[in-house]
Scaffold this active site. Structure first.
Site, PDB file in Angstrom:
ATOM      1  CG  HIS A   1      12.756  28.226 -28.135  1.00 19.53           C
ATOM      2  ND1 HIS A   1      11.485  28.387 -27.632  1.00 19.53           N
ATOM      3  CD2 HIS A   1      13.560  28.147 -27.048  1.00 19.53           C
ATOM      4  CE1 HIS A   1      11.528  28.403 -26.305  1.00 19.53           C
ATOM      5  NE2 HIS A   1      12.769  28.249 -25.931  1.00 19.53           N
TER       6      HIS A   1
ATOM      7  CG  ASP B   1       7.385  28.633 -27.022  1.00 16.75           C
ATOM      8  OD1 ASP B   1       6.692  29.167 -27.900  1.00 16.75           O
ATOM      9  OD2 ASP B   1       8.464  28.058 -27.273  1.00 16.75           O
TER      10      ASP B   1
ATOM     11  CG  HIS C   1       4.957  27.242 -31.001  1.00 13.70           C
ATOM     12  ND1 HIS C   1       5.407  28.555 -31.001  1.00 13.70           N
ATOM     13  CD2 HIS C   1       4.117  27.123 -32.057  1.00 13.70           C
ATOM     14  CE1 HIS C   1       4.850  29.197 -32.027  1.00 13.70           C
ATOM     15  NE2 HIS C   1       4.072  28.356 -32.674  1.00 13.70           N
TER      16      HIS C   1
ATOM     17  CG  ASP D   1       9.488  24.922 -29.003  1.00 16.75           C
ATOM     18  OD1 ASP D   1       8.811  25.000 -30.043  1.00 16.75           O
ATOM     19  OD2 ASP D   1      10.003  25.918 -28.464  1.00 16.75           O
TER      20      ASP D   1
ATOM     21  CG  HIS E   1      12.215  26.867 -34.609  1.00 16.93           C
ATOM     22  ND1 HIS E   1      11.704  28.144 -34.727  1.00 16.93           N
ATOM     23  CD2 HIS E   1      11.429  26.105 -35.408  1.00 16.93           C
ATOM     24  CE1 HIS E   1      10.672  28.151 -35.554  1.00 16.93           C
ATOM     25  NE2 HIS E   1      10.478  26.938 -35.980  1.00 16.93           N
TER      26      HIS E   1
ATOM     27  CG  ASP F   1       9.436  31.597 -28.616  1.00 12.07           C
ATOM     28  OD1 ASP F   1       9.212  32.722 -29.118  1.00 12.07           O
ATOM     29  OD2 ASP F   1       9.577  30.564 -29.296  1.00 12.07           O
TER      30      ASP F   1
ATOM     31  CG  ASP G   1       6.404  32.102 -30.269  1.00  7.30           C
ATOM     32  OD1 ASP G   1       6.118  31.618 -29.156  1.00  7.30           O
ATOM     33  OD2 ASP G   1       6.928  31.416 -31.167  1.00  7.30           O
TER      34      ASP G   1
ATOM     35  CD  GLU H   1      12.181  31.397 -32.520  1.00  7.09           C
ATOM     36  OE1 GLU H   1      12.130  32.143 -33.526  1.00  7.09           O
ATOM     37  OE2 GLU H   1      12.426  30.170 -32.597  1.00  7.09           O
TER      38      GLU H   1
END
Length: 300
Positions: free
Chosen positions: A100, A123, A125, A127, A140, A227, A229, A272
């Site tokens: 990412h 996402d 996360h 980030d 990332h 992303d 994830d 990702e």
């Protein structure tokens, strides 16, 4: 949505984290049939191939403790140029990752074409880490902070300007793993976040309705940074930092379908995908399916 001409840019970079394999993400996505799946929605599709990354050794910057700082900055500057050229030529830029950290380059290339670029950060996360708050030094985990002008100058000043985006123009969707420094920054900057708690309580349809209305009010273009994830690892196992309890496959398709109907998305990246950790290219295939929904594929 500008959908006449699509420019695909591969960014096979794994320098922003420690787990090898995500550099093969663009190849896995192409193998999953991206060109054939998206062909009905564009007059032209131009695959520019991959930006050359190489196989450098991991270098930790002694001052900042960031991993591969100079190389991540250098490669993201190259990506920013490619994306900038695509937008200037009237092509919709679609970037395939890669970890990412590549969002640093994508957003740097896109944002100069908009006064108020909006960003949907799909996402698990946030980030939003910096060298000071990151537990790992992995870049990332920092691209959204960098795009807001927060972080190391070698990253924030890519493209020759900073910040690229404003915190009030960002919506994070699917968050369920936030570091303490990220939580503080979200509150300080007033960033709009729909965690899994909100998605569970409100439903994805309501989350997307609110997101679209919110960004339509204040932006002149919207970048989607997705992303894989963000989805639950039971459905997308081929990611480097899986977090259980994520967004479902069907909820994600609904989100993409609603974004297509809204016509607000002007650039996108899917990141990702790690085929080494995947099951029969399942995650890359889901990525391609989500792209198809984003660009207009319907069940009927």
């Amino acid at each position: 949505m500008m959908k006449k001409k699509l420019s695909i840019i591969g960014m096979p970079m794994d320098l922003g984290q420690m787990r090898r394999g995500v550099d093969m993400g663009p190849s896995a996505i192409r193998y999953a049939g991206i060109n054939e799946r998206l062909k009905p929605f564009f007059d032209e599709i131009h695959d520019l191939g991959d930006i050359a990354i190489g196989r450098p050794e991991v270098i930790v910057d002694q001052e900042s403790k960031l991993r591969n700082l100079d190389l991540v900055a250098e490669k993201n500057a190259l990506l920013a140029e490619k994306v900038d050229e695509a937008v200037q030529a009237g092509w919709f830029p679609l970037v395939l990752g890669g970890d990412h950290s590549i969002a640093i380059g994508t957003i740097a290339g896109v944002a100069k074409h908009y006064k108020n670029l909006g960003v949907i950060w799909y996402d698990a996360h946030g980030d939003l880490n910096t060298a000071e708050t990151s537990p790992s030094g992995n870049i990332h985990g920092m691209p959204l902070a960098v795009s807001l002008g927060i972080g190391h100058s070698k990253l924030t000043e890519i493209g020759g300007y900073t910040p690229k985006i404003k915190p009030e123009n960002v919506v994070i969707i699917g968050a369920r793993s936030l570091d303490e420094g990220e939580r503080i920054l979200i509150k300080e900057k007033g960033i709009k976040v729909y965690t899994m708690h909100e998605i569970d309580r409100m439903g994805m349809a309501k989350v997307m309705e609110e997101t679209i209305a919110y960004l339509k009010e204040r932006t002149d273009g919207v970048h989607l940074s997705l992303d894989l994830d963000g989805l639950d690892p039971s459905e997308c196992p081929g990611v480097g930092t899986p977090v259980i309890g994520g967004i479902s496959f069907r909820e994600s398709h609904l989100a993409m379908e609603m974004l297509e109907e809204s016509k607000i998305i002007t650039s996108a990246e899917f990141v990702e995908v790690n085929p080494i950790l995947d099951e029969k290219n399942k995650t890359a295939s889901i990525a391609v399916g989500l792209m198809a929904s984003l660009f207009g594929e319907k069940l009927l």
